[in-house]
Design an enzyme around this catalytic site. Structure first.
Site, PDB file in Angstrom:
ATOM      1  N   CYS A   1      18.301  42.559  31.507  1.00 23.26           N
ATOM      2  CA  CYS A   1      18.769  42.484  30.122  1.00 23.26           C
ATOM      3  C   CYS A   1      18.315  41.169  29.495  1.00 23.26           C
ATOM      4  O   CYS A   1      18.523  40.090  30.076  1.00 23.26           O
ATOM      5  CB  CYS A   1      20.290  42.592  30.066  1.00 23.26           C
ATOM      6  SG  CYS A   1      20.987  42.390  28.414  1.00 23.26           S
TER       7      CYS A   1
ATOM      8  N   GLU B   1      55.371  52.850  34.840  1.00 24.65           N
ATOM      9  CA  GLU B   1      54.238  52.474  34.004  1.00 24.65           C
ATOM     10  C   GLU B   1      54.758  51.985  32.657  1.00 24.65           C
ATOM     11  O   GLU B   1      55.653  52.584  32.074  1.00 24.65           O
ATOM     12  CB  GLU B   1      53.304  53.670  33.818  1.00 24.65           C
ATOM     13  CG  GLU B   1      52.237  53.515  32.750  1.00 24.65           C
ATOM     14  CD  GLU B   1      51.332  52.319  32.973  1.00 24.65           C
ATOM     15  OE1 GLU B   1      51.092  51.587  31.996  1.00 24.65           O
ATOM     16  OE2 GLU B   1      50.875  52.108  34.111  1.00 24.65           O
TER      17      GLU B   1
ATOM     18  N   CYS C   1      42.148  44.441  41.384  1.00 24.94           N
ATOM     19  CA  CYS C   1      40.900  44.138  40.676  1.00 24.94           C
ATOM     20  C   CYS C   1      40.632  42.635  40.639  1.00 24.94           C
ATOM     21  O   CYS C   1      39.668  42.202  40.020  1.00 24.94           O
ATOM     22  CB  CYS C   1      40.931  44.707  39.260  1.00 24.94           C
ATOM     23  SG  CYS C   1      42.274  44.086  38.232  1.00 24.94           S
TER      24      CYS C   1
END
Length: 395
Positions: free
Chosen positions: A77, A285, A353
């Site tokens: 890129c 949630e 994550c």
């Protein structure tokens, strides 16, 4: 040496040391740590300091490579460069080198924060390094051009395409003129349908393409979910993670399972199949839209119960057989770890994550007698410094 003024803009020649969490490597100059982007371990480079707030460290970009690493490649890129787009961290590294660097970061975080020496293998997902990101956000500059933020900056870098975005997703956006200062939410679902929303700084969001619903396939089911809510951005990730949870959970028939930070209930669906109609699965949630999606998608599984709220504010009681948690980047934190451990589940499956957050929470579980039984790490975000880990903790 006593620093008398900021180094911002100053150029230094340094030897690049090991990789660090966050998409940079560590170098040293005049007694200070320099966190260097666009470099690789072992290289000799000229860096330009981009940020210096005083103290023991500063940040810099490698602007000239004097002695390149054999792992260095030409970034595909044109804006993956110093002063360019801040979205990708490792386009200048080969695929094998990227995975090696990320594995080293996960291992270092587990050793430093949890005291564990773990051999980490960073597994590639199918599809290669490019055209994988199905959900992303762009910003619009003062001329109405769509682009991405520069690293640690509000500067907008206009682009024509994005190497890691799903095919045609960004190209459709960059060919148009947009409201200055707006943000653009882009999604491409598993059917190849695109959903684009423009969110101006003032006024209401405007749907440009799509109907706000994404159709995804994972865990043996078809899901209709909020096109701009949470879903794994790599097209192969959700199904793979559901398979791992199914393998590791081993929830007994008639048993009890919790799915914390459960989103629309991907893992809850897997757990429900294991516990059967006489068992129970609790999903907690905070997103109301995700809960609404989950209830619709799992209406055929009455053993699944959704609770809307923050996990850290939810009273967790009972004795679950297995707990699955997929917290945000900051991790679950001490209070949530303590609450889960107090209920004494036999197994905890932690989807992470952020390796630092994972390591901190693994250390927290260890204080309650849980050990790290298995760990799998995935290069689910190629070209960036991000990784996804799934850990199995057992009492």
């Amino acid at each position: 040496m006593t620093q008398t003024q900021p180094w911002t803009g100053r150029r230094l020649e340094v030897e690049v040391g090991p990789v660090a969490h966050g998409g940079h490597c560590v170098a040293r100059a005049e007694g200070r740590v320099v966190f260097v982007r666009h470099a690789l371990p072992g290289e000799r480079v000229v860096v330009e300091v981009t940020e210096d707030k005083g103290g023991s460290f500063c940040r810099a970009d490698a602007v000239e490579v004097l002695s390149p690493s054999p792992d260095r490649v030409e970034p595909p890129c044109p804006v993956a460069r110093p002063g360019g787009c801040g979205g990708c961290d490792w386009q200048h590294a080969s695929a094998e080198a990227q995975r090696s660097l990320k594995a080293a970061v996960v291992a270092e975080q587990l050793q430093r924060l949890a005291g564990l020496d773990v051999a980490v293998e960073m597994e590639a997902l199918p599809g290669g390094l490019g055209e994988w990101r199905t959900r992303l956000r762009m910003v619009v500059d003062g001329k109405g051009r769509a682009g991405f933020r520069a690293h640690r900056s509000h500067k907008v870098v206009p682009v024509r395409r994005c190497t890691i975005a799903a095919p045609d997703l960004v190209e459709d956006v960059t060919a148009r003129h947009w409201t200055r200062g707006a943000e653009l939410d882009l999604t491409a679902d598993s059917m190849g349908h695109m959903d684009i929303v423009e969110r101006p700084q003032r006024g209401r969001p405007r749907t440009v393409t799509g109907d706000g619903v994404a159709v995804e396939r994972a865990g043996g089911r078809e899901w209709r979910v909020d096109a701009h809510g949470f879903w794994q951005v790599h097209p192969e990730a959700a199904d793979l993670y559901a398979d791992i949870v199914a393998e590791w959970a081993a929830a007994p028939v008639g048993g009890t399972a919790w799915d914390l930070y459960g989103g629309a209930g991907l893992f809850a669906a897997v757990l429900a199949e294991q516990v059967g109609p006489d068992g129970s699965v609790l999903v907690v949630e905070s997103s109301r839209s995700a809960v609404a999606d989950g209830r619709r998608n799992l209406a055929d599984l009455p053993q699944v119960r959704f609770k809307t709220g923050l996990v850290e504010e939810t009273s967790l009681t009972g004795r679950p057989d297995v707990v699955v948690l997929d917290p945000p980047r900051k991790g679950a934190g001490k209070a949530v770890v303590d609450s889960i451990a107090a209920c004494q589940p036999s197994r905890v499956i932690y989807v992470a994550c952020d390796p630092a957050a994972l390591a901190r929470d693994v250390a927290g579980f260890a204080e309650h007698g849980y050990r790290l039984e298995r760990l799998r790490a995935f290069d689910a975000f190629p070209m960036t410094h991000h990784v996804e880990c799934i850990a199995l903790l057992v009492r």
